[in-house]
Design an enzyme around this catalytic site. Sequence first.
Site, PDB file in Angstrom:
ATOM      1  N   GLY A  73      76.934  28.006   6.470  1.00  0.00           N
ATOM      2  CA  GLY A  73      75.501  27.967   6.690  1.00  0.00           C
ATOM      3  C   GLY A  73      74.797  27.203   5.589  1.00  0.00           C
ATOM      4  O   GLY A  73      75.401  26.398   4.885  1.00  0.00           O
ATOM      5  N   CYS A  74      73.512  27.464   5.404  1.00  0.00           N
ATOM      6  CA  CYS A  74      72.725  26.774   4.378  1.00  0.00           C
ATOM      7  C   CYS A  74      73.402  26.929   3.021  1.00  0.00           C
ATOM      8  O   CYS A  74      73.729  28.038   2.602  1.00  0.00           O
ATOM      9  CB  CYS A  74      71.309  27.347   4.326  1.00  0.00           C
ATOM     10  SG  CYS A  74      70.293  26.621   3.039  1.00  0.00           S
ATOM     11  N   PHE A  75      73.578  25.809   2.331  1.00  0.00           N
ATOM     12  CA  PHE A  75      74.340  25.872   1.081  1.00  0.00           C
ATOM     13  C   PHE A  75      73.599  26.565  -0.050  1.00  0.00           C
ATOM     14  O   PHE A  75      74.208  26.951  -1.038  1.00  0.00           O
ATOM     15  CB  PHE A  75      74.827  24.496   0.623  1.00  0.00           C
ATOM     16  CG  PHE A  75      73.878  23.328   0.788  1.00  0.00           C
ATOM     17  CD1 PHE A  75      72.502  23.465   0.693  1.00  0.00           C
ATOM     18  CD2 PHE A  75      74.382  22.061   1.034  1.00  0.00           C
ATOM     19  CE1 PHE A  75      71.655  22.383   0.826  1.00  0.00           C
ATOM     20  CE2 PHE A  75      73.538  20.970   1.180  1.00  0.00           C
ATOM     21  CZ  PHE A  75      72.167  21.130   1.067  1.00  0.00           C
ATOM     22  N   TRP A  76      72.291  26.778   0.061  1.00  0.00           N
ATOM     23  CA  TRP A  76      71.564  27.454  -1.018  1.00  0.00           C
ATOM     24  C   TRP A  76      72.136  28.829  -1.314  1.00  0.00           C
ATOM     25  O   TRP A  76      72.395  29.172  -2.468  1.00  0.00           O
ATOM     26  CB  TRP A  76      70.092  27.608  -0.647  1.00  0.00           C
ATOM     27  CG  TRP A  76      69.333  26.347  -0.443  1.00  0.00           C
ATOM     28  CD1 TRP A  76      69.662  25.091  -0.870  1.00  0.00           C
ATOM     29  CD2 TRP A  76      68.080  26.215   0.258  1.00  0.00           C
ATOM     30  NE1 TRP A  76      68.697  24.190  -0.484  1.00  0.00           N
ATOM     31  CE2 TRP A  76      67.717  24.849   0.205  1.00  0.00           C
ATOM     32  CE3 TRP A  76      67.244  27.116   0.906  1.00  0.00           C
ATOM     33  CZ2 TRP A  76      66.538  24.370   0.787  1.00  0.00           C
ATOM     34  CZ3 TRP A  76      66.070  26.646   1.493  1.00  0.00           C
ATOM     35  CH2 TRP A  76      65.725  25.287   1.425  1.00  0.00           C
ATOM     36  N   GLU A  91      77.176  21.614   5.717  1.00  0.00           N
ATOM     37  CA  GLU A  91      76.651  21.955   4.399  1.00  0.00           C
ATOM     38  C   GLU A  91      77.712  22.827   3.722  1.00  0.00           C
ATOM     39  O   GLU A  91      78.138  23.841   4.270  1.00  0.00           O
ATOM     40  CB  GLU A  91      75.326  22.701   4.508  1.00  0.00           C
ATOM     41  CG  GLU A  91      74.185  21.826   4.987  1.00  0.00           C
ATOM     42  CD  GLU A  91      72.813  22.459   4.763  1.00  0.00           C
ATOM     43  OE1 GLU A  91      72.737  23.441   3.995  1.00  0.00           O
ATOM     44  OE2 GLU A  91      71.849  21.962   5.341  1.00  0.00           O
TER      45      GLU A  91
END
Length: 224
Positions: free
Chosen positions: A55-58, A99
């Site tokens: 998912g979102c790499f953050w 990502e």
Amino acid sequence: MNALRQRLSALVALVALAGCDFAGAGNPPVALPAPARDLPREAAAGPQVAVFAGGCFWGVEAVFEHVRGVRDVVSGYAGGDAASAHYRTVATGRTGHAEAVRVVYDPGQISYGQLLQVFFSVAHDPTQRDRQTPDVGPQYRSQIFTTSAEQRRVAEAYIAQLTAARAFAQPIATRVEPLTRFYPAEAHHQDYLRRHPDAPYIVRYDAPKLVHLQQLLPALYRGD
């Protein structure tokens, strides 16, 4: 507890009081067993690299930055070519990229299998196919990019172990493929949670992952 951890914990508590579901659609975080098959922990081997997409790499980056034995984490793109390794292009879902995060770790302090345990337990929901919570598209898929045949064997064995144990209510959607290249993301995506702890997306989806890491896998957790 330092200032950032206090701030994140307070934000998570506020979201909980509001009645929000941290996990969103899918499975709640769970403390999974360690892999039965693993790579040896060898300090003499020097720093090693693992690459994960979830998912979102953050949020995935933030989780691994708080794992004992991890030296460095970089957000980026894996699965496509250099020409398309840019956020706006990857966001189209047509580049083949996911990502991802590149994790540099000390195998004398933590094993590859323990990193997998973190990845499947709290970093993301491995049963969601081509999405994570509100983010939809193949660029948000669950994937392990292996850097050696040994890593691939350990990753595939762990997925088989979790599947046999029925660790999740739904089938695991995580793909395992060799890493070809990793391309670091733009500078403003690096250390995003640390720099933007009050961002609504961070509060809603990513800050709780750090709390879950500390609660569910305390032996692997480290502060800032």
